[in-house]
Enzyme design. Structure first.
Site, short mmCIF file in Angstrom:
data_model
loop_
_atom_site.label_atom_id
_atom_site.label_comp_id
_atom_site.label_asym_id
_atom_site.label_seq_id
_atom_site.Cartn_x
_atom_site.Cartn_y
_atom_site.Cartn_z
N GLN A 188 3.77 -3.71 5.98
CA GLN A 188 4.31 -3.89 4.63
C GLN A 188 3.18 -4.16 3.63
O GLN A 188 3.42 -4.19 2.42
CB GLN A 188 5.28 -5.08 4.62
CG GLN A 188 6.49 -4.90 5.52
CD GLN A 188 7.28 -6.18 5.67
OE1 GLN A 188 7.08 -6.96 6.60
NE2 GLN A 188 8.20 -6.43 4.75
N ASP A 211 -2.91 -3.49 1.46
CA ASP A 211 -4.35 -3.49 1.68
C ASP A 211 -4.70 -2.48 2.78
O ASP A 211 -3.81 -1.92 3.43
CB ASP A 211 -4.86 -4.89 2.02
CG ASP A 211 -4.23 -5.46 3.29
OD1 ASP A 211 -4.36 -4.84 4.35
OD2 ASP A 211 -3.59 -6.54 3.22
N HIS A 236 4.88 0.20 2.09
CA HIS A 236 4.98 -0.16 0.68
C HIS A 236 3.87 0.41 -0.18
O HIS A 236 3.65 -0.04 -1.31
CB HIS A 236 5.04 -1.68 0.54
CG HIS A 236 6.27 -2.27 1.15
ND1 HIS A 236 6.38 -3.61 1.49
CD2 HIS A 236 7.46 -1.70 1.51
CE1 HIS A 236 7.58 -3.83 2.01
NE2 HIS A 236 8.24 -2.68 2.03
N GLY A 266 3.55 -12.18 10.70
CA GLY A 266 3.34 -12.62 9.33
C GLY A 266 4.31 -12.08 8.32
O GLY A 266 3.94 -11.81 7.17
N SER A 309 8.42 -12.63 6.70
CA SER A 309 9.60 -13.49 6.65
C SER A 309 10.86 -12.78 7.10
O SER A 309 11.91 -13.41 7.25
CB SER A 309 9.80 -13.99 5.20
OG SER A 309 10.04 -12.88 4.34
#
Length: 235
Positions: A85, A88, A103, A179, A181
């Site tokens: 997601q 970077d 994304h 990492g 949610s």
């Protein structure tokens, strides 16, 4: 063995990148509706471009954390697919060779008229885009004559790589979540496509409410990937 890994913002925290959603994250300082929606882009494309210019310059020297590197090293023993997601490029910088970006990618610009057409993508840094090559000037045009915009999937837009991610999840022998949610859809729903017989590991320092039957390793990304490797070696 095929290992499919879904990573979120928590994967890059150890590299020094801010999360977007947590307290003190980027959304606290920059209204999401202004910098990450199509309406925000239409209203003020220069403001949106300035935001991503700032991010690229701020994070240009950021390096992959140990967790990124360990995931890349897993490719020596297993087939590893990273579904991220994150916008970077730290997985690629660490050496991962099969990365699906859900994304978008912060280090790319695209046509605002034909976003997903690679013919109009520009990889950064790019000559002429500021001293660093990362700062896109206002009103810069793509090859099709439309404004260049960040290659980011804005809220409310379709996720073009989701189909590929689902295909990979369905083929996984082990599925790992790091990492995230599990609040951002459709990425959060990816675990639903995993075969019920496949082990699912969730790495996060905070308790995460997951509907799927998962084993949580409650620690940071690097420590969690180390523990995951130990589990894999014990099998």
């Amino acid at each position: 063995m095929k290992i499919v890994v879904l990573t979120g913002a928590g994967m890059s925290v150890e590299s020094g990148l801010s999360t977007f959603r947590d307290a003190g994250g980027l959304w606290d300082n920059y209204p999401v509706e202004r910098v990450a929606t199509h309406e925000g882009w239409e209203a003020d494309p220069n403001y949106v471009n300035d935001f991503y210019n700032m991010l690229r310059v701020k994070y240009k020297d950021v390096q992959p954390c140990e967790g990124h590197k360990l995931l890349a090293q897993l490719e020596k023993e297993h087939e590893v697919v990273i579904v991220t997601q994150n916008v970077d490029a730290l997985h690629e910088a660490a050496g991962s060779t099969n990365v699906i970006h859900l994304h978008g990618e912060m280090m790319k610009m695209c046509s605002s008229r034909d976003v997903d057409n690679p013919q109009y993508h520009i990889a950064l840094p790019h000559e002429g885009f500021g001293e660093s090559g990362l700062e896109v000037p206002h009103d810069t045009k793509a090859a099709d004559g439309s404004l260049l915009r960040p290659y980011i999937v804005f809220f409310g837009e379709g996720v073009p790589n989701m189909y590929d991610a689902v295909q990979q999840a369905q083929q996984a022998d082990i599925f790992v979540i790091i990492g995230t949610s599990l609040n951002v859809y459709p990425a959060a729903g990816l675990v639903q496509y995993v075969n019920p017989q496949v082990p699912v590991y969730l790495i996060d320092p905070k308790p995460v409410a997951a509907k799927h039957n998962v084993t949580q390793l409650q620690c940071g990304a690097s420590e969690g990937v180390k523990k995951l490797i130990d589990i894999l070696h014990s099998k």
